[in-house]
Design a protein around this motif. Structure first.
Motif, PDB file in Angstrom:
ATOM      1  N   UNK A   1       0.945  -1.301   0.019  1.00  0.00           N
ATOM      2  CA  UNK A   1      -0.158   0.183   0.569  1.00  0.00           C
ATOM      3  C   UNK A   1       1.071   1.109  -0.211  1.00  0.00           C
ATOM      4  N   UNK A   2       1.975   1.352   0.585  1.00  0.00           N
ATOM      5  CA  UNK A   2       2.864   2.466   0.863  1.00  0.00           C
ATOM      6  C   UNK A   2       3.207   3.372  -0.668  1.00  0.00           C
ATOM      7  N   UNK A   3       3.303   2.211  -1.354  1.00  0.00           N
ATOM      8  CA  UNK A   3       4.183   2.337  -2.711  1.00  0.00           C
ATOM      9  C   UNK A   3       2.796   2.301  -4.013  1.00  0.00           C
ATOM     10  N   UNK A   4       1.538   1.862  -3.631  1.00  0.00           N
ATOM     11  CA  UNK A   4       0.952   2.512  -4.772  1.00  0.00           C
ATOM     12  C   UNK A   4       1.082   3.409  -5.433  1.00  0.00           C
ATOM     13  N   UNK A   5       1.553   4.870  -4.946  1.00  0.00           N
ATOM     14  CA  UNK A   5       1.451   5.717  -5.585  1.00  0.00           C
ATOM     15  C   UNK A   5       2.809   5.748  -7.045  1.00  0.00           C
TER      16      UNK A   5
END
Length: 279
Positions: free
Chosen positions: A213-217
């Motif tokens: 989740x922390x890397x989705x962007x």
């Protein structure tokens, strides 16, 4: 009919070069983009953004020439009858699409924006129709549900670039369709609050593992459970760029195995209406 050389040594050399070059370029692209992104985290925000745009443009230029040479060599040699060369050709095409997406992302961060009132309801309707048409061609189906409140008043328009906002909405819907299965549901809902219009696309797809989740962007980031699904890892970063260029923001919620909801908040064209209350 395409002629294929029968010389084993020449064929082996061609196969080895094609596959090694294509896979090598793909690895270097992801590695260089991530390394550069980490370096820019320590720079000032404005300088980092300008440098990153320049880096993407330069990467596009550096990737274009070797990819063109590889694809020309494969075309000249011929790929019919050689599964190895067909794999190399497929991967070269995929990398060409990746380079195009990187170019598009770079352009989005610097191109001038049109400014006009945009009806997000109409934008969503057009994007849903486009995704449904594509799914129909594949013989696949999703259940789309769209809810835009109309009482006590309609969702106000947002001020922005209609083409870019359509691109962002289309990417959200296409992502939802990609990571769901035949017969799954995709919901689009909207609302307004305190001068903002929000739009959320939610699905009943595979979801995203907590660790990812922390890397989705991040550019080129892909969740561990999405490796077998075609994609470049640039869809959500593109949505984020469009939202931020309109003075907006993005958010994402997801549970692995249950689904994902992605939200865009954009400034409304006018203050939210307030119904007078009787004393």
């Amino acid at each position: 009919m395409v002629r294929i050389s029968s010389a084993p040594a020449a064929l082996a050399l061609g196969v080895g070069f094609g596959i090694s070059a294509v896979l090598g370029i793909g690895f270097l692209t992801a590695t260089r983009v991530e390394k550069r992104r980490q370096q820019l985290l320590t720079s000032g925000a404005a300088q980092a953004k300008a440098e990153h745009i320049a880096f993407l443009a330069r990467l596009d230029h550096e990737m274009k020439n070797p990819l063109t040479a590889i694809r020309a060599a494969l075309a000249a040699h011929g790929i019919e009858g050689s599964p190895h060369l067909q794999v190399a050709d497929t991967q070269a095409t995929r990398l060409g699409s990746l380079v195009g997406d990187l170019r598009k992302l770079s352009d989005l961060q610097s191109r001038p924006l049109e400014s006009e009132p945009v009806d997000l309801g109409q934008t969503v309707g057009d994007a849903v129709q486009a995704v449904q048409t594509y799914l129909d061609q594949l013989g696949s189906k999703r259940h789309f549900a769209v809810h835009f409140p109309t009482v006590p008043w309609r969702i106000p328009p947002v001020l922005g670039d209609a083409d870019l906002l359509y691109l962002a909405v289309f990417n959200l819907l296409a992502n939802a369709a990609k990571f769901t299965n035949d017969g799954d549901s995709v919901e689009v809902r909207a609302g307004e609050a305190e001068g903002w219009v929000w739009l959320e696309v939610a699905d009943t797809g595979v979801g995203i593992p907590d660790a990812d989740l922390p890397q989705v962007w991040d550019e080129l980031a892909r969740a561990a459970n999405a490796r077998g699904i075609a994609g470049s890892g640039l869809g959500l970063p593109l949505v984020k760029v469009v939202a931020e260029r309109h003075g907006g923001r993005v958010a994402l919620r997801s549970r692995e195995g249950e689904g994902t909801a992605v939200r865009i908040d954009l400034p409304a064209c006018r203050p939210a209406l307030v119904r007078p209350t009787s004393g």
